[in-house]
Scaffold this active site. Structure first.
Site, PDB file in Angstrom:
ATOM      1  N   THR A  22      -0.366   4.619   4.999  1.00 22.55           N
ATOM      2  CA  THR A  22      -1.678   3.996   5.115  1.00 22.55           C
ATOM      3  C   THR A  22      -1.784   3.088   6.323  1.00 22.55           C
ATOM      4  O   THR A  22      -2.797   2.419   6.504  1.00 22.55           O
ATOM      5  CB  THR A  22      -2.013   3.189   3.852  1.00 22.55           C
ATOM      6  OG1 THR A  22      -0.870   2.413   3.502  1.00 22.55           O
ATOM      7  CG2 THR A  22      -2.377   4.099   2.700  1.00 22.55           C
ATOM      8  N   HIS A  28      -7.268  33.114 -14.169  1.00 14.01           N
ATOM      9  CA  HIS A  28      -7.013  31.691 -14.392  1.00 14.01           C
ATOM     10  C   HIS A  28      -7.893  30.831 -13.475  1.00 14.01           C
ATOM     11  O   HIS A  28      -8.616  29.950 -13.932  1.00 14.01           O
ATOM     12  CB  HIS A  28      -5.516  31.417 -14.141  1.00 14.01           C
ATOM     13  CG  HIS A  28      -5.088  30.006 -14.356  1.00 14.01           C
ATOM     14  ND1 HIS A  28      -4.362  29.609 -15.457  1.00 14.01           N
ATOM     15  CD2 HIS A  28      -5.273  28.889 -13.616  1.00 14.01           C
ATOM     16  CE1 HIS A  28      -4.124  28.309 -15.375  1.00 14.01           C
ATOM     17  NE2 HIS A  28      -4.663  27.834 -14.261  1.00 14.01           N
ATOM     18  N   GLU A  29      -7.840  31.126 -12.190  1.00 20.24           N
ATOM     19  CA  GLU A  29      -8.599  30.304 -11.242  1.00 20.24           C
ATOM     20  C   GLU A  29     -10.106  30.488 -11.429  1.00 20.24           C
ATOM     21  O   GLU A  29     -10.872  29.519 -11.300  1.00 20.24           O
ATOM     22  CB  GLU A  29      -8.200  30.625  -9.795  1.00 20.24           C
ATOM     23  CG  GLU A  29      -6.716  30.405  -9.461  1.00 20.24           C
ATOM     24  CD  GLU A  29      -6.245  28.978  -9.720  1.00 20.24           C
ATOM     25  OE1 GLU A  29      -7.082  28.051  -9.704  1.00 20.24           O
ATOM     26  OE2 GLU A  29      -5.036  28.794  -9.959  1.00 20.24           O
ATOM     27  N   HIS A  83     -11.171  28.172 -14.186  1.00 19.18           N
ATOM     28  CA  HIS A  83     -11.340  26.792 -13.700  1.00 19.18           C
ATOM     29  C   HIS A  83     -12.697  26.652 -12.993  1.00 19.18           C
ATOM     30  O   HIS A  83     -13.442  25.708 -13.213  1.00 19.18           O
ATOM     31  CB  HIS A  83     -10.268  26.451 -12.664  1.00 19.18           C
ATOM     32  CG  HIS A  83      -8.924  26.109 -13.226  1.00 19.18           C
ATOM     33  ND1 HIS A  83      -8.753  25.219 -14.264  1.00 19.18           N
ATOM     34  CD2 HIS A  83      -7.671  26.505 -12.872  1.00 19.18           C
ATOM     35  CE1 HIS A  83      -7.460  25.098 -14.521  1.00 19.18           C
ATOM     36  NE2 HIS A  83      -6.779  25.867 -13.698  1.00 19.18           N
ATOM     37  N   THR A 136       2.875  -0.118   8.990  1.00 15.68           N
ATOM     38  CA  THR A 136       3.652  -0.333  10.209  1.00 15.68           C
ATOM     39  C   THR A 136       2.724  -0.518  11.400  1.00 15.68           C
ATOM     40  O   THR A 136       2.925  -1.399  12.239  1.00 15.68           O
ATOM     41  CB  THR A 136       4.576   0.872  10.456  1.00 15.68           C
ATOM     42  OG1 THR A 136       5.240   1.205   9.241  1.00 15.68           O
ATOM     43  CG2 THR A 136       5.595   0.568  11.517  1.00 15.68           C
ATOM     44  N   GLY A 179       0.813  -1.203   0.000  1.00 14.97           N
ATOM     45  CA  GLY A 179       0.000   0.000   0.000  1.00 14.97           C
ATOM     46  C   GLY A 179       0.846   1.252   0.000  1.00 14.97           C
ATOM     47  O   GLY A 179       2.029   1.194   0.328  1.00 14.97           O
TER      48      GLY A 179
HETATM   49  P1  ADP Z   1       3.041   3.135   6.605  1.00 16.76           P
HETATM   50  O1  ADP Z   1       3.840   2.152   7.364  1.00 16.76           O
HETATM   51  O2  ADP Z   1       1.984   2.522   5.755  1.00 16.76           O
HETATM   52  O3  ADP Z   1       3.844   4.141   5.829  1.00 16.76           O
HETATM   53  P2  ADP Z   1       2.392   4.028   9.212  1.00 16.76           P
HETATM   54  O4  ADP Z   1       1.865   2.797   9.812  1.00 16.76           O
HETATM   55  O5  ADP Z   1       3.782   4.397   9.536  1.00 16.76           O
HETATM   56  O6  ADP Z   1       2.214   3.996   7.645  1.00 16.76           O
HETATM   57  O7  ADP Z   1       1.394   5.216   9.564  1.00 16.76           O
HETATM   58  C1  ADP Z   1       1.843   6.397  10.144  1.00 16.76           C
HETATM   59  C2  ADP Z   1       0.861   6.906  11.147  1.00 16.76           C
HETATM   60  O8  ADP Z   1      -0.350   7.275  10.512  1.00 16.76           O
HETATM   61  C3  ADP Z   1       0.466   5.903  12.178  1.00 16.76           C
HETATM   62  O9  ADP Z   1       1.358   5.883  13.235  1.00 16.76           O
HETATM   63  C4  ADP Z   1      -0.913   6.395  12.601  1.00 16.76           C
HETATM   64  O10 ADP Z   1      -0.803   7.431  13.548  1.00 16.76           O
HETATM   65  C5  ADP Z   1      -1.459   6.984  11.342  1.00 16.76           C
HETATM   66  N1  ADP Z   1      -2.308   6.018  10.642  1.00 16.76           N
HETATM   67  C6  ADP Z   1      -2.105   5.521   9.411  1.00 16.76           C
HETATM   68  N2  ADP Z   1      -3.078   4.672   9.065  1.00 16.76           N
HETATM   69  C7  ADP Z   1      -3.927   4.614  10.111  1.00 16.76           C
HETATM   70  C8  ADP Z   1      -5.136   3.890  10.370  1.00 16.76           C
HETATM   71  N3  ADP Z   1      -5.670   3.052   9.466  1.00 16.76           N
HETATM   72  N4  ADP Z   1      -5.742   4.080  11.558  1.00 16.76           N
HETATM   73  C9  ADP Z   1      -5.219   4.919  12.463  1.00 16.76           C
HETATM   74  N5  ADP Z   1      -4.096   5.611  12.280  1.00 16.76           N
HETATM   75  C10 ADP Z   1      -3.442   5.479  11.119  1.00 16.76           C
HETATM   76 ZN    ZN Z   2      -4.736  25.956 -13.470  1.00 14.71          ZN
END
Ligand code: ADP
Ligand code: ZN
Length: 637
Positions: A216, A435-436, A439, A219, A212
């Protein structure tokens, strides 16, 4: 750090290949030093003993002939000469010259050998200093390597190199992404009750790939698995394995698995696995990387090595699964993939809910509204927004964080930090305003286009001078043809407005044009929406999304030409239509520009109000312009 640690670390170090390299390196230094050292020391002697008389080697024979010499001592590289008056001088780096002895015999000068081996000097220059230098370098490199590991080499740990943690994270902390959670829940059960599966003869999976985009929560999810199963969690980053020296990464992989086995059941989490797991074929082009290959091989060996009865599970994260070496994805290795995608509307609300608990928010804050404004953002961005909102409220000395702060934080996150210091000059301001507005008006008057949230000429971030925030009402996964065309029109609106109202075009539209071109190309080559290629797909979706358009084309030159021709004509056609529409709405545009000059920002609702009034012929009315004045205006322009 205590002695014990030190010993531990050294032991580990001695076990590994890099030592070989260091030994070779050390011997090299010693040899080098020993070859210069004797001459260096003789040079020093000569200064102290010669009383600064300078002779050359060729003088010796003459001096012997003249009968001035009392004694000559001949060494391998050095000759020492004593005069009859007691003076002494020595020459270093003398040639190997048998005629000297002949000459000395001839003129009856007594001579003898010289033992150059001054053991003390030899010891210092030949051994102690080089060894000292070698150790200094070694220590320096060793300390650098530890830093490179980003603290993963557990400096304070008595157990070994890689430290585990017991994360205090549960599945409740991971919001949204229910499918991903569902898939990893199984792993928790493996770790908690391995016997249950082993008794049935099932093999416990070894590797799970979390796929992903960044932020997201990959970790976080891995930590939650460890937290739920309450097993030790070993986290490393793929890039931390790649070091200057071949063999170090492999050694670290070995240590990591040894440590994890000791504490099994446990979880190993490898972030950015693509740093080591890049396909060998793809890497070859960039002049093969031995270190990465060895590290990868070690990882494969370790994964094959541990018994599936040992409950160790390796979770790895990547956002580019397609670059991974096929060997990594084979059965028994990372044979499971879990998609950890950006959250949808519901997911965003849930993530916001998790993070808003950490701050003091006003009761009437609407998470739904914030979620609606943040389509396309990842969990990490949302966490950031919440924190940013709290900071904003703090700066304003508020007791709690209000909706207003959240909206501002969202805008910052989306468009980069507001640069109050960077002001547009009058000319740029005019261009950006037209411009804006272009749009915005096209966006609002075209069926299928996204609604305008806000138009601004406040520069944000480094790239955007102004912006029109168009947000979809809801998350969209599918775009219909008329919506794609509406998007093209909206993108063209900016530049068309410059041309219609300022009568000159600027460089400000290059990004718009690029995106418009890409959309039309996509319609031709990916979505089969035109007659150019019919239903034939010219670009695979994955290619187009990852790296723009594929270099290696598998279609004919003629198709290419037809596509180029089509894209060009289509853009022109849309551009003319957009210009015509802007001319029709010129009064609205002019009013918007006026308001942008005053307030720098117009809300989407105001844009809609102006357009609606114009369509109903009531624009003058709501602007409070008298009929007569307006007629004058009309004939003027
Ligand atoms: P990745 O490893 O996918 O780059 P991380 O796990 O390091 O992302 O996410 C960083 C921080 O973003 C997490 O410590 C958390 O605070 C927040 N976060 C990301 N996704 C979620 C989620 N699904 N629910 C809650 N917090 C999230
Ligand atoms: Zn533009």
């Amino acid at each position: 750090m205590n002695n014990n640690d030190n010993k531990n670390k050294k032991n580990n170090f001695f076990n590994q290949n890099p030592l070989l390299l260091f030994i070779i390196f050390a011997i090299g230094i010693i040899i080098l030093f020993r070859s210069i050292a004797p001459s260096a020391m003789n040079e020093m002697n000569s200064v102290s003993q010669d009383q600064r008389i300078s002779y050359t080697y060729s003088d010796i024979k003459n001096l012997a002939k003249e009968g001035k010499l009392a004694y000559v001592a001949i060494g391998k590289d050095i000759v020492k000469v004593k005069f009859k008056d007691g003076q002494v001088f020595s020459l270093s780096r003398v040639p190997n010259d048998p005629t000297l002895v002949e000459a000395l015999n001839k003129y009856k000068v007594p001579y003898g050998g010289l033992n150059e081996n001054n053991w003390f000097n030899d010891l210092i220059f030949g051994w102690i200093i080089p060894i000292f230098i070698f150790f200094a370098i070694w220590m320096f490199l060793a300390s650098r390597m530890q830093k490179g590991m980003g603290g993963v080499l557990g400096i304070g740990s008595a157990k070994g190199l890689i430290k585990s943690e017991k994360p205090d994270v549960s599945f409740d902390d991971v919001a949204g992404n229910d499918e991903a959670k569902e898939e990893v829940k199984e792993i928790v059960d493996f770790l908690k009750n391995p016997e249950r599966y082993l008794e049935l003869g099932a093999k416990i999976p070894k590797g799970v790939l979390l796929v992903g985009p960044p932020g997201t929560g990959k970790t976080l999810l891995a930590k939650a698995v460890a937290g739920e199963a309450s097993v030790p969690f070993f986290a490393v980053s793929g890039s931390s394995f790649i070091e200057m020296f071949v063999g170090v990464g492999a050694a670290r992989v070995r240590d990591l698995f040894n440590q994890a086995k000791k504490e099994a059941p446990s979880i190993i989490f490898i972030d950015e696995i693509d740093a080591i797991g890049k396909s060998r074929a793809a890497a070859g082009q960039m002049g093969g990387n031995d270190e990465r290959e060895q590290t990868l091989n070690q990882l494969l060996a370790e994964m094959d090595g541990f018994d599936s009865k040992e409950p160790i599970i390796v979770l790895a994260a990547t956002n580019r699964p397609e670059v991974l070496d096929a060997a990594l994805l084979r059965p028994g290795r990372f044979d499971r993939q879990v998609l950890v995608d950006k959250p949808d509307f519901k997911g965003r609300v849930q993530i916001l809910k998790v993070h808003i608990k950490k701050i003091k928010a006003a009761k009437n804050v609407s998470l739904e509204d914030i979620a609606r404004m943040t389509a396309g953002l990842a969990g990490a961005d949302l966490a950031n927004i919440i924190n940013e909102a709290a900071l904003l409220a703090g700066r304003k000395n508020k007791k709690e964080v209000t909706q207003e702060d959240f909206v501002e934080a969202v805008e910052r996150q989306i468009a980069g930090l507001e640069k109050k210091s960077r002001r547009l000059n009058e000319k740029d301001k005019k261009i950006v305003a037209y411009h804006e507005s272009g749009h915005a008006v096209i966006g609002e008057t075209t069926d299928g286009a996204r609604k305008v949230k806000k138009v601004s000429i406040v520069p944000r971030g480094l790239a955007a001078l102004g912006y029109t925030l168009n947000l979809p009402e809801e998350d969209k996964y599918l775009m219909q043809k008329h919506e794609l065309i509406a998007e093209v029109d909206t993108l063209l609106g900016g530049r068309a407005s410059e041309e219609v109202f300022i009568k000159e075009i600027s460089t400000g539209a290059s990004n718009d044009l690029e995106r418009a071109t890409d959309i039309i190309k996509g319609m031709v080559s990916m979505y089969g929406m035109t007659d150019v290629a019919g239903l034939m797909v010219l670009e695979k979706q994955s290619n187009a999304f990852l790296g723009g358009y594929n270099q290696s084309k598998d279609y004919s030159e003629k198709t290419q030409e037809a596509m180029d021709e089509f894209v060009k004509n289509f853009l022109n056609e849309r551009y003319e239509a957009v210009k015509a529409k802007l001319r029709k709405y010129s009064q609205v545009i002019e009013q918007m520009v006026k308001e942008l000059y005053e307030k720098e920002v117009i809300q989407g609702d105001r844009v809609r109000e102006l357009i609606k009034a114009y369509d109903e012929g009531k624009l003058e009315e709501i602007l409070g312009i008298k009929n007569g004045e307006n007629n004058e205006n009309g004939t003027d322009s």
